[in-house]
Every structure is written in structure tokens, then in C-alpha cells.
Design a protein around this motif. Structure first.
Motif, PDB file in Angstrom:
ATOM      1  N   GLN A   1       0.382   1.309 -28.551  1.00 46.85           N
ATOM      2  CA  GLN A   1      -0.289   0.068 -28.958  1.00 46.85           C
ATOM      3  C   GLN A   1       0.672  -1.116 -28.885  1.00 46.85           C
ATOM      4  O   GLN A   1       0.288  -2.219 -28.495  1.00 46.85           O
ATOM      5  N   LEU A   2       1.912  -0.829 -29.264  1.00 54.23           N
ATOM      6  CA  LEU A   2       2.898  -1.898 -29.420  1.00 54.23           C
ATOM      7  C   LEU A   2       3.527  -2.320 -28.085  1.00 54.23           C
ATOM      8  O   LEU A   2       3.692  -3.518 -27.828  1.00 54.23           O
ATOM      9  N   VAL A   3       3.864  -1.339 -27.271  1.00 60.78           N
ATOM     10  CA  VAL A   3       4.579  -1.638 -26.016  1.00 60.78           C
ATOM     11  C   VAL A   3       3.569  -1.553 -24.872  1.00 60.78           C
ATOM     12  O   VAL A   3       3.155  -0.458 -24.483  1.00 60.78           O
ATOM     13  N   TYR A   4       3.212  -2.689 -24.339  1.00 69.02           N
ATOM     14  CA  TYR A   4       2.124  -2.743 -23.360  1.00 69.02           C
ATOM     15  C   TYR A   4       2.342  -1.812 -22.169  1.00 69.02           C
ATOM     16  O   TYR A   4       1.454  -1.018 -21.830  1.00 69.02           O
ATOM     17  N   PRO A   5       3.493  -1.846 -21.495  1.00 65.41           N
ATOM     18  CA  PRO A   5       3.629  -0.956 -20.330  1.00 65.41           C
ATOM     19  C   PRO A   5       3.561   0.524 -20.700  1.00 65.41           C
ATOM     20  O   PRO A   5       3.149   1.340 -19.892  1.00 65.41           O
ATOM     21  N   TYR A   6       3.950   0.846 -21.948  1.00 62.17           N
ATOM     22  CA  TYR A   6       3.868   2.251 -22.365  1.00 62.17           C
ATOM     23  C   TYR A   6       2.402   2.642 -22.595  1.00 62.17           C
ATOM     24  O   TYR A   6       1.952   3.693 -22.151  1.00 62.17           O
ATOM     25  N   GLY A   7       1.675   1.766 -23.254  1.00 61.29           N
ATOM     26  CA  GLY A   7       0.254   2.030 -23.508  1.00 61.29           C
ATOM     27  C   GLY A   7      -0.579   2.030 -22.236  1.00 61.29           C
ATOM     28  O   GLY A   7      -1.637   2.645 -22.182  1.00 61.29           O
ATOM     29  N   HIS A   8      -0.098   1.302 -21.226  1.00 60.15           N
ATOM     30  CA  HIS A   8      -0.863   1.203 -19.969  1.00 60.15           C
ATOM     31  C   HIS A   8      -0.129   1.864 -18.820  1.00 60.15           C
ATOM     32  O   HIS A   8      -0.269   1.470 -17.665  1.00 60.15           O
ATOM     33  N   LYS A   9       0.680   2.866 -19.159  1.00 59.72           N
ATOM     34  CA  LYS A   9       1.515   3.445 -18.100  1.00 59.72           C
ATOM     35  C   LYS A   9       0.682   4.183 -17.051  1.00 59.72           C
ATOM     36  O   LYS A   9       1.060   4.220 -15.888  1.00 59.72           O
ATOM     37  N   LEU A  10      -0.439   4.720 -17.477  1.00 60.59           N
ATOM     38  CA  LEU A  10      -1.291   5.398 -16.493  1.00 60.59           C
ATOM     39  C   LEU A  10      -1.787   4.380 -15.465  1.00 60.59           C
ATOM     40  O   LEU A  10      -1.665   4.585 -14.251  1.00 60.59           O
ATOM     41  N   ASP A  11      -2.317   3.272 -15.968  1.00 60.37           N
ATOM     42  CA  ASP A  11      -2.827   2.225 -15.064  1.00 60.37           C
ATOM     43  C   ASP A  11      -1.732   1.734 -14.130  1.00 60.37           C
ATOM     44  O   ASP A  11      -1.917   1.637 -12.912  1.00 60.37           O
ATOM     45  N   MET A  12      -0.580   1.432 -14.731  1.00 59.95           N
ATOM     46  CA  MET A  12       0.494   0.821 -13.944  1.00 59.95           C
ATOM     47  C   MET A  12       1.090   1.809 -12.951  1.00 59.95           C
ATOM     48  O   MET A  12       1.381   1.440 -11.812  1.00 59.95           O
ATOM     49  N   SER A  13       1.251   3.051 -13.375  1.00 59.36           N
ATOM     50  CA  SER A  13       1.823   4.022 -12.436  1.00 59.36           C
ATOM     51  C   SER A  13       0.836   4.336 -11.324  1.00 59.36           C
ATOM     52  O   SER A  13       1.230   4.512 -10.168  1.00 59.36           O
ATOM     53  N   VAL A  14      -0.454   4.361 -11.659  1.00 57.14           N
ATOM     54  CA  VAL A  14      -1.460   4.614 -10.617  1.00 57.14           C
ATOM     55  C   VAL A  14      -1.494   3.446  -9.624  1.00 57.14           C
ATOM     56  O   VAL A  14      -1.546   3.652  -8.399  1.00 57.14           O
ATOM     57  N   SER A  15      -1.436   2.225 -10.147  1.00 57.48           N
ATOM     58  CA  SER A  15      -1.424   1.050  -9.249  1.00 57.48           C
ATOM     59  C   SER A  15      -0.210   1.101  -8.335  1.00 57.48           C
ATOM     60  O   SER A  15      -0.322   0.855  -7.124  1.00 57.48           O
ATOM     61  N   ALA A  16       0.948   1.428  -8.930  1.00 52.03           N
ATOM     62  CA  ALA A  16       2.175   1.494  -8.123  1.00 52.03           C
ATOM     63  C   ALA A  16       2.058   2.598  -7.079  1.00 52.03           C
ATOM     64  O   ALA A  16       2.412   2.411  -5.908  1.00 52.03           O
ATOM     65  N   GLU A  17       1.523   3.724  -7.492  1.00 54.92           N
ATOM     66  CA  GLU A  17       1.391   4.859  -6.564  1.00 54.92           C
ATOM     67  C   GLU A  17       0.452   4.496  -5.415  1.00 54.92           C
ATOM     68  O   GLU A  17       0.706   4.861  -4.264  1.00 54.92           O
ATOM     69  N   ARG A  18      -0.595   3.771  -5.759  1.00 53.91           N
ATOM     70  CA  ARG A  18      -1.540   3.380  -4.693  1.00 53.91           C
ATOM     71  C   ARG A  18      -0.880   2.426  -3.692  1.00 53.91           C
ATOM     72  O   ARG A  18      -1.101   2.531  -2.488  1.00 53.91           O
ATOM     73  N   ALA A  19      -0.068   1.524  -4.225  1.00 53.12           N
ATOM     74  CA  ALA A  19       0.632   0.581  -3.339  1.00 53.12           C
ATOM     75  C   ALA A  19       1.614   1.340  -2.442  1.00 53.12           C
ATOM     76  O   ALA A  19       1.691   1.084  -1.231  1.00 53.12           O
ATOM     77  N   VAL A  20       2.336   2.288  -3.053  1.00 52.14           N
ATOM     78  CA  VAL A  20       3.304   3.074  -2.269  1.00 52.14           C
ATOM     79  C   VAL A  20       2.563   3.908  -1.222  1.00 52.14           C
ATOM     80  O   VAL A  20       2.976   3.989  -0.058  1.00 52.14           O
ATOM     81  N   THR A  21       1.453   4.500  -1.621  1.00 52.45           N
ATOM     82  CA  THR A  21       0.670   5.316  -0.689  1.00 52.45           C
ATOM     83  C   THR A  21       0.218   4.470   0.500  1.00 52.45           C
ATOM     84  O   THR A  21       0.329   4.902   1.657  1.00 52.45           O
ATOM     85  N   ALA A  22      -0.272   3.272   0.208  1.00 56.86           N
ATOM     86  CA  ALA A  22      -0.737   2.394   1.298  1.00 56.86           C
ATOM     87  C   ALA A  22       0.416   2.065   2.237  1.00 56.86           C
ATOM     88  O   ALA A  22       0.261   2.103   3.466  1.00 56.86           O
ATOM     89  N   ALA A  23       1.579   1.779   1.645  1.00 52.99           N
ATOM     90  CA  ALA A  23       2.740   1.424   2.466  1.00 52.99           C
ATOM     91  C   ALA A  23       3.182   2.614   3.315  1.00 52.99           C
ATOM     92  O   ALA A  23       3.481   2.464   4.508  1.00 52.99           O
ATOM     93  N   ILE A  24       3.181   3.781   2.719  1.00 53.93           N
ATOM     94  CA  ILE A  24       3.628   4.971   3.467  1.00 53.93           C
ATOM     95  C   ILE A  24       2.607   5.346   4.545  1.00 53.93           C
ATOM     96  O   ILE A  24       2.983   5.733   5.661  1.00 53.93           O
ATOM     97  N   ASN A  25       1.349   5.204   4.225  1.00 54.34           N
ATOM     98  CA  ASN A  25       0.323   5.480   5.245  1.00 54.34           C
ATOM     99  C   ASN A  25       0.494   4.548   6.446  1.00 54.34           C
ATOM    100  O   ASN A  25       0.223   4.922   7.585  1.00 54.34           O
ATOM    101  N   GLU A  26       0.946   3.355   6.151  1.00 51.35           N
ATOM    102  CA  GLU A  26       1.174   2.367   7.216  1.00 51.35           C
ATOM    103  C   GLU A  26       2.441   2.733   8.003  1.00 51.35           C
ATOM    104  O   GLU A  26       2.433   2.740   9.230  1.00 51.35           O
ATOM    105  N   LEU A  27       3.485   3.040   7.253  1.00 50.98           N
ATOM    106  CA  LEU A  27       4.779   3.331   7.897  1.00 50.98           C
ATOM    107  C   LEU A  27       4.811   4.693   8.600  1.00 50.98           C
ATOM    108  O   LEU A  27       5.382   4.839   9.674  1.00 50.98           O
ATOM    109  N   LEU A  28       4.238   5.655   7.922  1.00 50.82           N
ATOM    110  CA  LEU A  28       4.270   7.037   8.450  1.00 50.82           C
ATOM    111  C   LEU A  28       2.850   7.584   8.535  1.00 50.82           C
ATOM    112  O   LEU A  28       2.416   8.334   7.657  1.00 50.82           O
ATOM    113  N   PRO A  29       2.118   7.201   9.558  1.00 49.63           N
ATOM    114  CA  PRO A  29       0.731   7.673   9.632  1.00 49.63           C
ATOM    115  C   PRO A  29       0.671   9.198   9.734  1.00 49.63           C
ATOM    116  O   PRO A  29       1.593   9.826  10.241  1.00 49.63           O
ATOM    117  N   LYS A  30      -0.416   9.730   9.221  1.00 48.69           N
ATOM    118  CA  LYS A  30      -0.584  11.176   9.233  1.00 48.69           C
ATOM    119  C   LYS A  30      -0.714  11.660  10.674  1.00 48.69           C
ATOM    120  O   LYS A  30      -1.585  11.172  11.401  1.00 48.69           O
TER     121      LYS A  30
END
Lengths: 400, 485
Positions: A190-219
Motif C-alpha cells: 500500500q505504501l510503496v507504489y512500485p511494490y504494490g504495483h510490481k505485477l503491472d510494472m513488471s508485466v509492462s516491462a516484460e511486454r516492452a522487452v518481448t516486443a523489442a526482442i521479437n523485432e531484433l530476433l524474429p522467431k
């Protein structure tokens, strides 16, 4: 060197500032429905909130005790495999109820594996409201829902993880996080915003990384694409609760193909061992709050003490079964709920069960018949379903 | 209690505050109580084990000092070492020994039903047993005994190093307890920097690589030869960042109390030969093995054959110290063999007279670094595999690499097919970055800027790490690899 010159404390202060900034900008937030793992809960929530679903009159809730027979009955009734991730109504019940009353109703099955009263409360509080408010909640409970000693806290279930994203749960913090470390974790979130929203933030970051990697290293193109079942075989511990479409089927059965297996007895021995009265009381409180919330919104609750086998009941510590039964009865009476006591009912024999607690589709059909019969004759249920009922009608249309 | 747990987040600051608020004479008892609380938070009964061994060593070792005859000293030392090793053997090697006996009897047709002992390996036993043995041997060699029981009891149980080292030396640790240190904010700054760096190594790097490694070593048949090389590199970095992360947290936690514990790593993957690697990897263990196993066995004082034998025995036993399984023994034996080969190679080069010239060549140096890294990586296969069967499967995959490289195409790489979790294809980018960063750090190491970075850089790094750790620390992180030893 004073504290004001300590690099660590300056870093902590700056971290607090960054956290506040993140809270203000809501950077990386994702919608509550955008839960990264599609679990039983995620599928059910998505379908419930979808526009095509509309407003169900009946919502079924409960653990697998409710999910398994309700879905299994439809597999038999419709004579086709039912995809558990996408089939969320009870066609059989709808038809039975229409036969008995002439009234056409829609149902939604919110039975979820491992669902506790705390989860059912969150479903009721956050989802069963406004345009989606049902007239009747059919909630089937079993002793495990109140006495599971394997459950560290209400926050440990998959439904909680998904459902707690839909609203504010702080009013129930003492029930959700009863131990000191759980509570500390809760308060930090409740007190530390990034801790309380770590799921959201880590998922957003993961999605950004995934998009970048899909671009850089296509399947690379291959004739053997990597499937979800390959993934489960390779790393089974990753996204364990995920369910893919067309993966979990309820298949039609006949009396000849239904078998009984008591393999889950060992697991239930562990669950019932060392009854934690605090967990029991907390889950009863969640049940009471669920009923209060439903009543405030004009939703009638049908509370069912679900049938379980004598074999399973005998595992319970002495006195707990009577206490459990009494609590349910008193609670139902005090909250003006319709109570169907099937816990030790003679209406169900051992051959109605697939294991020591779950009814198979044959037993499930019996269960739905009993519920339909009771709902069709219960004055409070019929009143709740009556669209001309001024009190309830006034509540419809998103007022609550 | 894990270093990366919420409990530790409460425990450490509490002990820190109490420590600095307490007068100096009560600090050792305070840390001792805290260390036992830390140890017993897992299995209270094992508190008795560490206490029992502490008491036994405290009472027996002074007899070594008091003994006037060398022979008597030796007998008491032998008894003390045996006592410690027996306890270690019971808890760590009982099942392994029974399995070996059963297998041996099976060969001669005897079906032995081994008893079920219900033994759970006490955390940190390999580390504190080695500290006790070190103490006994040092006293035998003429160093003074520790007279104060509380000081002595804190030496093996000191919570930052209790579970997975670094393996301390009592002559370095105990005197620090007597220095009436005054609180300095530098302790907090440096300690917390180390703790944050350690957590980042563990949570952000090691735990992510663990996913790939887990899959690769569980199902090597699903991956190509080139995949398996990448997965093996990933393990090399996973174990390094996992253990180096743990060590950083241990050193940082110690520093919060003003105590220094030894370093364990010095950029091991820039080693230019295996001997150099062992001077950089798990330094507190390799020096322990050198001082208390290799040298007592005769070290390199005897013939070439004896030296090589001692090297082999030392490394094989060092392998077995890591775990009671044949693949650890094989890993140790492999290390022994490659060390022997390296010695022989150096001897030949020196004989030919080109050794010095070669060492001066940059190309030779970098080729040696790359070669050594691969030799170490092959060793890691023995270490990581769950059993010798998996080990064989992975090694045979690795040795198919030349053929795979000749017919290389991206479609050979199964890791590029997997997009969830994204760490699989990301490995192709992450591994070179990790390797290059090792060289960059090595280059930076003697630069003033790196040794004492500007204030703003230190603060920025700490804030960044706080943010990253807050967001990316999972609710349940895997245990540190070295916790199992």
C-alpha cells in the motif's frame, strides 16, 4: 558523517520521491482485466465482463465442488465435451428452472478451483454489481473452504491474485493478511507504489522487452512450432495456474463410465489436520460479508452445504462438522438467505461421487435438480427474480 | 530465513539498531543470540547441533595447545577433525554412502534393504564444520586458542556467513570482535551498496537465467548442441551471480556491524588458466582446501606424481564437499584432472622455453581466457546435472557443436522458438553483455573512478537498484544454490 550525508539515506529519500512520481503518473499500470496469466479465474472474469454475456439472473459460486458437477452435467446434457475455460453457464439448470417456473433465466458459473469464501466475497463485491448484478447467488460451500490448513492466507489463492485487482481490499486487511509478515507485505504494497504495483510494472516491462526482442530476433520459421504443451513439459513450474483454451475439458459420461477414486483422501487429511480456528472464523466472516453485500444489492443468496462423503467427513476433527453446520445455518438465517443443507444428506450416496468430495455429473444432476426445485418454490428467490419487484427493480441498472 | 525474504528485511535492521545502541561489551552476546535466532528460524532443533559442535570444539581444541608432545597434539587434532567430519558425514553423506553400499552389494548379488534415516541436511553444516577444522589445525600449528566462549561461538554462527560462507579464518574474525568500533555512516553506505548489488545479482540475473538452465538440464534432448552451449554458459553466469550475490549480501550485512569478512570472487571468468580460475572462484574454499587438505597431503613438495595425486585428491574431495552425489565427485575429479593437465602443459612450455613469450602475447592471453572459460563450462555440466545420466546427455550434445556449427542456421536454436518466457531468446543478447561486462569491470578495476565513484553515481545506482528490485523481485525467489551445500 551525519544521516543527511549518508548516500544510502539520500538514496532512500530519492527512491521515495521516484515512487511518488510513479504513483502520480501511474506508469506501467495495466487494466485489472489484463492479468498476465490466463487462469480459471481469468477466463471466468473475462467472459462474465464481456458484452455478449449480459446480465445473468443466477450466479453459481463455489470451489471445484461446484465447478466440477455443474460443468460435468452440461457435458452429459449437451452430449459434447465442454471446454472449462469457455463454458460458464449451466444449460441444464436453465432448462430445469424454465420447466418448473416457465421463466427463462441466464446463469453464470463462477465456480473456481480452490475458491474460498474470501474469493467468493471479492467476486460478489467487485463484479456482481451494477449492470452485472444477478438476482440470485447460488453458493455451495464445503468444510475445506473454511478449514484448509494448507492455505497460508486468503491472498494465496489464484482467484485472490486476479480478483483483488478489481477494487480496494484494505477494509479486509486484517483478514487477508493475518500473520505479521503477511501484514507487513500488505502494508508495504500500500505504501510503496512500485511494490504494490510490481505485477503491472513488471508485466509492462516484460511486454516492452518481448516486443523489442521479437523485432531484433524474429522467431525462425520451423515446421515444429513451440506449443504451450511443450512449455509445460520443459518448465512445469512456470505459470503453473495457467489454463489454455481447449485444454481442460469436461467430457460426457454415462453411469457405466463413472468411477470412484479416493486418491484425494491423503490430501484432505493434510488439509483438515491441525484446524486453524482463526482461518475458520475469518472465512466465516468473509461469507457473512458476502451475504451482507448481496443483501444490500437485493441479491438473494442460496447457501448450500455441499454434499460430501462420510469418508471425507470422518477426517474432520471431532466437533468441527457440527460447528460448521451450525455456523452455516445460523448465518443463513441471520442474513435471510435460503439454506439447502446437503452436507450429510441421505439424498446422495457414495455412487454419486467421483472422489471423496466431488460429485460426478450424475450426482451433479441430482444437485442441480434440488437447487432448481428449491429456487422454483422459494418465495424470496422468486421475489428476487421478479422484474416488477419495486425494491429490487429500483436497484437494477447500475445503481450499486 | 533467506536473505531475499521479508523476514530478513525486518531481522537485519532490528539487529543493526540493537547492535549500535548496545554498549560494546554486550554486542557479541547480542549477535550470538541474533545468529541463533536466524539459524533456528528454519529448524529450531538444529540450533542444538551447531551449539553442540561449538561446545565440543571449544572444550577439546585447547588440549591441542596444552599438549607438550607432538604425538599427543596430533592425536587430539585427529580426534577433533574426525569428530567434525563424522557429524558432517552423518548429516550429509549417510544416504550417499548407503546408496553406494547398496549398489556395490547389488553387483555381488546381495539385495540390501537400507534403513530410512529421515535425515534432513542442516543448513550451512559444510561451512561451519570447515571453520571448526580450520580452527583446530591452526591451533595445532601454534596459533592461540580463543579463550572466550561467546567469541568462539559467534565465529561459526555469525548469521551473515552462517549458511553459505565465506568460510572465515578465526584469526581474522575474532580480533575484530574486540575492537570497540564506533558507528560510522560509511558502514551503512558500503554495507547497503553491497547488499543491493548482491540482491540484484541474485534476483535480476541469476533467477532469470535459472529458468533456462532448469529447462535445458531437465530435457537436454529438446535442445540442439548450440542451445546446450548457450544454456551451459547461462549456468556459468547463474551460479556465479547467485553465489557472488549471496557473498555480497553476507559481506554487506557484516559491514553494517563494522566487521569485514573475506571476499569469495575476483572476476573468475577472466581467468587465463584453470589454476588462475581457482584463485578467483570461491576463494575462501579454495584457500581452505589448499591450506588444510592439499598442504597436509604433502602439497607440491614431493615428486611430480605425488603433487598430481595430491591435487587430484584435493579437488575430488572438494567436489564431494559440495554435495553427496557422484556428479559432484565427478566435477571435483574433472577439476583435479584439468589442473594436472595445466601443470603438465606449463612444464612442457617452460621446457621448450616459449612460456614467457606466450604469456606476453595478448592474442595468447585472450585465447587462453576463452579456452579456460569453456573448460570451466564443461565442468559446470557435471556440477549442474542432477545425475550422471543427464550429465552424459548434456556433454554429448556439447561435443556435437563442431558439426552443428558447420551446418548453422538460426532455426537450429530451440531457444529462439520460445517466446514465453522471453529470457530464452534474450539469452543470445544477455550472455555477450555479461561476458563483456566482466572484461569492462576488469579494465575499470584499477581506475580511480571505479574504485571510488562520484557521490552522484553511487546514489543513482542505489536508487536504480531499489526501483528494479522492488518491481522485479518475485513473491517467491528460488533459494541460493549454495544453501544446499
Amino acid at each position: 558523517m551525519g544521516i543527511l550525508r549518508s548516500k544510502f539515506f539520500i538514496s532512500v529519500a530519492l527512491f521515495a520521491a521516484v515512487s511518488s512520481l510513479l504513483a502520480m503518473t501511474k506508469l506501467g499500470n495495466i487494466a485489472p482485466t489484463d492479468y498476465p496469466i490466463k487462469t480459471w479465474t481469468g477466463w471466468a472474469v473475462d467472459e462474465f465482463l464481456s458484452d455478449k454475456q449480459g446480465r445473468p439472473q443466477f450466479v453459481f459460486m463455489g470451489s471445484s465442488l461446484m465447478l466440477v458437477p455443474v460443468a460435468g452435467v452440461d457435458a452429459d446434457y449437451l452430449n459434447r465435451p465442454i471446454d472449462g475455460s469457455r463454458h460458464h453457464n449451466s444449460q441444464y439448470f436453465e432448462d430445469q428452472f424454465q420447466q418448473k417456473t416457465g421463466q427463462k433465466v441466464k446463469t453464470f458459473n463462477f465456480g473456481l478451483p480452490g475458491e474460498m469464501p474470501s474469493d467468493a466475497f471479492l467476486i460478489t463485491k467487485f463484479l456482481l454489481k451494477g449492470e452485472k448484478r444477478p438476482d440470485v447467488i447460488v453458493y455451495g460451500v464445503g468444510p475445506r473452504d473454511f478449514m484448509d490448513s494448507l492455505l497460508p492466507s486468503p491472498a494465496a489463492t489464484d482467484p485472490y491474485q486476479c480478483l483483488s485487482r478489481f477494487g480496494d481490499v484494505t477494509s479486509h486487511r486484517h483478514l487477508i493478511a493475518p500473520e505479521w509478515d503477511q501484514r507487513l507485505n500488505f502494508e508495504l504494497a500500500q505504501l510503496v507504489y512500485p511494490y504494490g504495483h510490481k505485477l503491472d510494472m513488471s508485466v509492462s516491462a516484460e511486454r516492452a522487452v518481448t516486443a523489442a526482442i521479437n523485432e531484433l530476433l524474429p522467431k525462425p520459421q520451423t515446421n515444429k512450432p513451440f506449443t504451450i504443451s511443450d512449455r509445460r513439459r520443459l518448465f512445469p513450474s512456470y505459470k503453473q495456474t495457467e489454463i489454455a483454451a481447449n485444454e481442460a475439458f469436461f467430457r460426457p459420461t454415462t453411469p457405466e463410465t463413472r468411477t470412484f477414486d479416493n486418491a484425494n483422501l491423503k490430501e484432505y487429511k493434510k488439509r483438515y489436520a491441525h484446524l486453524n480456528w482463526r482461518t475458520y472464523c475469518h472465512q466465516m466472516k468473509f461469507l457473512a460479508d458476502l451475504m451482507n453485500t448481496a443483501r444490500e444489492r437485493g441479491t438473494q443468496v442460496i447457501l448450500i452445504s455441499m454434499p460430501i462423503t462420510d469418508i471425507n467427513r470422518d477426517l474432520l476433527e471431532k466437533g468441527t462438522w457440527d460447528s460448521y453446520k451450525k455456523c452455516l445455518k445460523v448465518l443463513a438465517q441471520s442474513k435471510d438467505a435460503t439454506f439447502i443443507d446437503l452436507g450429510d444428506s441421505k439424498q446422495f450416496a457414495l455412487n454419486d461421487f467421483m472422489d471423496t468430495v466431488h460429485l460426478h455429473s450424475g450426482g451433479g444432476m441430482k444437485l442441480l435438480d434440488i437447487i432448481a426445485e428449491r429456487a422454483a418454490t422459494d418465495r424470496r428467490v422468486l421475489s428476487a427474480l421478479d422484474p416488477t419487484n419495486s425494491h429490487i427493480a429500483g436497484l437494477k441498472g447500475g445503481q450499486l | 530465513m533467506l536473505f531475499n525474504s521479508l523476514q530478513y528485511l525486518v531481522f537485519l535492521p532490528t539487529v543493526f539498531l540493537l547492535f549500535w545502541l548496545t554498549p560494546h561489551r554486550f554486542r557479541v552476546p547480542l549477535l550470538l543470540v541474533a545468529s541463533y535466532v536466524f539459524y533456528m528460524s528454519w529448524r529450531p532443533i538444529y540450533g542444538l547441533l551447531i551449539f553442540g559442535l561449538t561446545l565440543a570444539n571449544f572444550l577439546i581444541v585447547p588440549f591441542i595447545e596444552k599438549a607438550t608432545e607432538q604425538k599427543r597434539k596430533k592425536v587430539i587434532l585427529g580426534f577433533t577433525v574426525a569428530l567434525n567430519l563424522i557429524v558432517l558425514a552423518i548429516f550429509k553423506y549417510a544416504y550417499f554412502t548407503m546408496d553406494a553400499v547398496k549398489a556395490t552389494l547389488g553387483v555381488v548379488g546381495v539385495d540390501w534393504k537400507e534403513p530410512h534415516l529421515h535425515i534432513i541436511l542442516p543448513l550451512g553444516i559444510s561451512f561451519f564444520v570447515f571453520e571448526f577444522i580450520h580452527y583446530a589445525i591452526e591451533v595445532y600449528r601454534g596459533k592461540p586458542v580463543v579463550k572466550n566462549f561467546l567469541d568462539f561461538a559467534l565465529f561459526p554462527s555469525f548469521f551473515p556467513t552462517q549458511i553459505a560462507g565465506p568460510i572465515k579464518r578465526y584469526q581474522d574474525f575474532v580480533p575484530q570482535l574486540h575492537i570497540p568500533v564506533k558507528f560510522k555512516w560509511e558502514y551503512v553506505d558500503e554495507g547497503m551498496q553491497l547488499i543491493l548489488m548482491g540482491l540484484a545479482k541474485k534476483v535480476l540475473i541469476a533467477d532469470n537465467l535459472a529458468l533456462v538452465v532448469q529447462a535445458g538440464f531437465a530435457h537436454p534432448e529438446q535442445f540442439s548442441s548450440l542451445d546446450m552451449w548457450l544454456i551451459t554458459y547461462a549456468f556459468a553466469f547463474q551460479i556465479f551471480f547467485d553465489f557472488a550475490g549471496y557473498t555480497d549480501i553476507a559481506r554487506g550485512s557484516s559491514l553494517l556491524f563494522g566487521y569485514k569478512v573475506p571476499i569469495n570472487f575476483n572476476l573468475p571468468y577472466i581467468a587465463s588458466n584453470v589454476s588462475d580460475f581457482w584463485r578467483r572462484w570461491h576463494i575462501s574454499l579454495s584457500t581452505w582446501l589448499r591450506d588444510y587438505l592439499f598442504i597436509p597431503l604433502g602439497g607440491s613438495r614431493g615428486s611430480k606424481w605425488l603433487t598430481n595425486r595430491n591435487l587430484f585428491i584435493t579437488m575430488a574431495l572438494g567436489g564431494l564437499w559440495h554435495g553427496a552425489a557422484f556428479h559432484y565427485l565427478a566435477w571435483g575429479a574433472y577439476q583435479g584432472i584439468v589442473l594436472i593437465l595445466h601443470r603438465e602443459y606449463e612444464a612442457v612450455m617452460q621446457k621448450i622455453g616459449i612460456h614467457e613469450k606466450l604469456l606476453k602475447s595478448k592474442v595468447y592471453h585472450w585465447a587462453s581466457v576463452v579456452f579456460t572459460f569453456h573448460v570451466v563450462c564443461i565442468g559446470w555440466v557435471f556440477f549442474r546435472a542432477d545425475d550422471m545420466k543427464i550429465c552424459g546427455a548434456v556433454l554429448s550434445k556439447l561435443f556435437e557443436a563442431p558439426t552443428a556449427l558447420l551446418n548453422f542456421s538460426a532455426s537450429q536454436l530451440a531457444i529462439l522458438q520460445i517466446r514465453d518466457p522471453i529470457i530464452f531468446p534474450a539469452l543470445v543478447l544477455i550472455l555477450p553483455v555479461l561476458m563483456v561486462s566482466t572484461f569492462v569491470i576488469n579494465w575499470l578495476n584499477d581506475k580511480k573512478f571505479y574504485q571510488s565513484p562520484p557521490w552522484a553515481v553511487q546514489v543513482t545506482v542505489m536508487v536504480a537498484l531499489m526501483c528494479l528490485l522492488t518491481i522485479f523481485t518475485p513473491d517467491s525467489s528460488p533459494r541460493f544454490i549454495y544453501f544446499q551445500f
